[in-house]
Design a protein around this motif. Structure first.
Motif, PDB file in Angstrom:
ATOM      1  N   ASN A 115       0.828  -1.200   0.000  1.00  0.00           N
ATOM      2  CA  ASN A 115       0.000   0.000   0.000  1.00  0.00           C
ATOM      3  C   ASN A 115       0.864   1.253   0.000  1.00  0.00           C
ATOM      4  O   ASN A 115       1.723   1.440   0.880  1.00  0.00           O
ATOM      5  N   ALA A 116       0.622   2.129  -0.971  1.00  0.00           N
ATOM      6  CA  ALA A 116       1.437   3.337  -1.141  1.00  0.00           C
ATOM      7  C   ALA A 116       1.316   4.298   0.041  1.00  0.00           C
ATOM      8  O   ALA A 116       2.202   5.123   0.259  1.00  0.00           O
ATOM      9  N   ARG A 117       0.234   4.201   0.796  1.00  0.00           N
ATOM     10  CA  ARG A 117       0.047   5.110   1.927  1.00  0.00           C
ATOM     11  C   ARG A 117       1.064   4.858   3.040  1.00  0.00           C
ATOM     12  O   ARG A 117       1.227   5.678   3.934  1.00  0.00           O
ATOM     13  N   ARG A 118       1.726   3.731   2.974  1.00  0.00           N
ATOM     14  CA  ARG A 118       2.693   3.384   4.020  1.00  0.00           C
ATOM     15  C   ARG A 118       4.017   4.133   3.868  1.00  0.00           C
ATOM     16  O   ARG A 118       4.850   4.108   4.758  1.00  0.00           O
ATOM     17  N   PHE A 119       4.194   4.823   2.741  1.00  0.00           N
ATOM     18  CA  PHE A 119       5.509   5.394   2.452  1.00  0.00           C
ATOM     19  C   PHE A 119       5.447   6.903   2.238  1.00  0.00           C
ATOM     20  O   PHE A 119       4.460   7.435   1.720  1.00  0.00           O
ATOM     21  N   ASP A 120       6.501   7.567   2.628  1.00  0.00           N
ATOM     22  CA  ASP A 120       6.642   9.009   2.428  1.00  0.00           C
ATOM     23  C   ASP A 120       6.974   9.262   0.963  1.00  0.00           C
ATOM     24  O   ASP A 120       7.992   8.773   0.453  1.00  0.00           O
ATOM     25  N   SER A 121       6.138  10.020   0.298  1.00  0.00           N
ATOM     26  CA  SER A 121       6.330  10.247  -1.139  1.00  0.00           C
ATOM     27  C   SER A 121       7.641  10.958  -1.455  1.00  0.00           C
ATOM     28  O   SER A 121       8.121  10.907  -2.590  1.00  0.00           O
ATOM     29  N   ALA A 122       8.224  11.644  -0.462  1.00  0.00           N
ATOM     30  CA  ALA A 122       9.492  12.349  -0.685  1.00  0.00           C
ATOM     31  C   ALA A 122      10.697  11.428  -0.576  1.00  0.00           C
ATOM     32  O   ALA A 122      11.808  11.801  -0.964  1.00  0.00           O
ATOM     33  N   ASP A 123      10.499  10.244  -0.062  1.00  0.00           N
ATOM     34  CA  ASP A 123      11.581   9.273   0.087  1.00  0.00           C
ATOM     35  C   ASP A 123      12.020   8.791  -1.291  1.00  0.00           C
ATOM     36  O   ASP A 123      11.179   8.386  -2.104  1.00  0.00           O
ATOM     37  N   PRO A 124      13.321   8.821  -1.601  1.00  0.00           N
ATOM     38  CA  PRO A 124      13.801   8.333  -2.904  1.00  0.00           C
ATOM     39  C   PRO A 124      13.339   6.909  -3.208  1.00  0.00           C
ATOM     40  O   PRO A 124      13.077   6.570  -4.360  1.00  0.00           O
ATOM     41  N   LYS A 125      13.240   6.070  -2.178  1.00  0.00           N
ATOM     42  CA  LYS A 125      12.787   4.697  -2.385  1.00  0.00           C
ATOM     43  C   LYS A 125      11.330   4.671  -2.822  1.00  0.00           C
ATOM     44  O   LYS A 125      10.933   3.849  -3.650  1.00  0.00           O
ATOM     45  N   ALA A 126      10.523   5.572  -2.267  1.00  0.00           N
ATOM     46  CA  ALA A 126       9.112   5.654  -2.656  1.00  0.00           C
ATOM     47  C   ALA A 126       8.976   6.165  -4.087  1.00  0.00           C
ATOM     48  O   ALA A 126       8.102   5.723  -4.838  1.00  0.00           O
ATOM     49  N   ARG A 127       9.878   7.080  -4.467  1.00  0.00           N
ATOM     50  CA  ARG A 127       9.839   7.600  -5.839  1.00  0.00           C
ATOM     51  C   ARG A 127      10.233   6.512  -6.832  1.00  0.00           C
ATOM     52  O   ARG A 127       9.690   6.434  -7.938  1.00  0.00           O
ATOM     53  N   LYS A 128      11.183   5.673  -6.434  1.00  0.00           N
ATOM     54  CA  LYS A 128      11.549   4.559  -7.313  1.00  0.00           C
ATOM     55  C   LYS A 128      10.409   3.561  -7.401  1.00  0.00           C
ATOM     56  O   LYS A 128      10.177   2.951  -8.444  1.00  0.00           O
ATOM     57  N   ARG A 129       9.678   3.406  -6.297  1.00  0.00           N
ATOM     58  CA  ARG A 129       8.523   2.512  -6.289  1.00  0.00           C
ATOM     59  C   ARG A 129       7.471   2.962  -7.312  1.00  0.00           C
ATOM     60  O   ARG A 129       6.821   2.135  -7.954  1.00  0.00           O
ATOM     61  N   VAL A 130       7.305   4.274  -7.484  1.00  0.00           N
ATOM     62  CA  VAL A 130       6.360   4.797  -8.475  1.00  0.00           C
ATOM     63  C   VAL A 130       6.730   4.301  -9.869  1.00  0.00           C
ATOM     64  O   VAL A 130       5.868   3.911 -10.665  1.00  0.00           O
ATOM     65  N   VAL A 131       8.032   4.308 -10.174  1.00  0.00           N
ATOM     66  CA  VAL A 131       8.506   3.794 -11.464  1.00  0.00           C
ATOM     67  C   VAL A 131       8.117   2.324 -11.604  1.00  0.00           C
ATOM     68  O   VAL A 131       7.687   1.876 -12.670  1.00  0.00           O
ATOM     69  N   ALA A 132       8.243   1.578 -10.505  1.00  0.00           N
ATOM     70  CA  ALA A 132       7.880   0.156 -10.527  1.00  0.00           C
ATOM     71  C   ALA A 132       6.383  -0.034 -10.747  1.00  0.00           C
ATOM     72  O   ALA A 132       5.961  -0.967 -11.441  1.00  0.00           O
ATOM     73  N   VAL A 133       5.567   0.840 -10.175  1.00  0.00           N
ATOM     74  CA  VAL A 133       4.115   0.772 -10.371  1.00  0.00           C
ATOM     75  C   VAL A 133       3.771   1.008 -11.846  1.00  0.00           C
ATOM     76  O   VAL A 133       2.990   0.268 -12.450  1.00  0.00           O
ATOM     77  N   LEU A 134       4.364   2.030 -12.439  1.00  0.00           N
ATOM     78  CA  LEU A 134       4.127   2.334 -13.855  1.00  0.00           C
ATOM     79  C   LEU A 134       4.599   1.181 -14.740  1.00  0.00           C
ATOM     80  O   LEU A 134       3.932   0.807 -15.703  1.00  0.00           O
ATOM     81  N   HIS A 135       5.753   0.625 -14.390  1.00  0.00           N
ATOM     82  CA  HIS A 135       6.306  -0.510 -15.139  1.00  0.00           C
ATOM     83  C   HIS A 135       5.352  -1.695 -15.081  1.00  0.00           C
ATOM     84  O   HIS A 135       5.078  -2.343 -16.099  1.00  0.00           O
ATOM     85  N   GLU A 136       4.819  -1.976 -13.906  1.00  0.00           N
ATOM     86  CA  GLU A 136       3.925  -3.114 -13.749  1.00  0.00           C
ATOM     87  C   GLU A 136       2.596  -2.899 -14.472  1.00  0.00           C
ATOM     88  O   GLU A 136       2.069  -3.812 -15.117  1.00  0.00           O
ATOM     89  N   LEU A 137       2.053  -1.696 -14.384  1.00  0.00           N
ATOM     90  CA  LEU A 137       0.796  -1.394 -15.076  1.00  0.00           C
ATOM     91  C   LEU A 137       0.940  -1.613 -16.584  1.00  0.00           C
ATOM     92  O   LEU A 137       0.080  -2.221 -17.220  1.00  0.00           O
TER      93      LEU A 137
END
Length: 232
Positions: A115-137
């Motif tokens: 769940n994305a709500r568990r992470f701080d959007s400013a965290d570099p790891k969370a930003r990389k996770r966004v790339v992973a979400v787009l990749h998976e979609l």
């Protein structure tokens, strides 16, 4: 499974229906056929497709399921957190860029299925996770591509960045963006060899055979990649 509330407005599912290969009658036939997995519920006045059962065996991304390649001058890296990249023609990264990019490739990040709500959007790891979400979609679509409007439609369900187009441009080694006509399209680069889709799902192969049997000349859906410019 990737949406923050395990539900998506039905109208948005219909919006990407063709890209996902869903049958025209999926609302009346497909969803009721699997009540242990899906249901339709009204939430805040809108009908939503709701996930009823979480299957952890499906929480494996396409990125994790592929073979990794070693770090080279093209930015690819062997490791569980790396993405396959293909920089646009003419882009020649220098040593310092590749050094920073290698650090990014090695950086651990949360699974798109958490769940994305568990992470701080400013965290570099969370930003990389966004790339992973787009990749998976994009990996889940039939042709590894959707329009920019279709991708942006899921902004709230997946907590995508407000300036999504900038995120895609920043990661031009992973995503390809066309601006042909009034409708831009986002491609997953690793899904293509040039302008040809590498792996075609059974439904797409069936459609191609059907077109051939009808004696019609098939127009490649990838012509956009050949005739449009890359936004950089």
């Amino acid at each position: 499974m990737m949406s923050v509330d395990c539900r998506v407005p039905l109208e948005k599912v219909e919006f990407i229906q063709s890209a996902m290969g869903l049958p025209h009658d999926f609302k009346s036939n497909l969803i009721p056929k699997y009540p242990e997995f899906f249901s339709l519920k009204v939430v805040n006045g809108r009908v939503h497709l709701v996930l009823e059962n979480w299957d952890s065996s499906l929480a494996m991304t396409a990125r994790e399921d592929r073979k990794k390649v070693r770090i080279t001058k093209d930015g690819n890296f062997l490791g569980p957190n790396a993405f396959k990249v293909s920089f646009p023609p003419g882009f020649r990264p220098n040593a310092s860029y590749l050094e920073e990019f290698e650090k990014w490739q090695k950086m651990e990040f949360p699974s798109p299925y958490l769940n994305a709500r568990r992470f701080d959007s400013a965290d570099p790891k969370a930003r990389k996770r966004v790339v992973a979400v787009l990749h998976e979609l994009l990996s889940l679509t039939m042709e590894k591509r959707v329009t920019c409007a279709q991708l942006d439609a899921f902004h709230s369900e997946y907590l995508l960045p407000s300036r999504l187009i900038l995120c895609l441009i920043k990661h031009q080694g992973i995503f390809y963006i066309t601006n042909k006509g009034a409708r831009g399209t986002v491609f997953l680069k690793e899904g293509y060899d040039g302008s040809s889709l590498i792996e075609k799902c059974p439904l797409l192969l069936f459609q191609e055979r059907f077109v051939a049997l009808c004696g019609r000349r098939e127009v490649s859906v990838c012509n956009e990649m050949q005739s449009s410019s890359f936004i950089s």
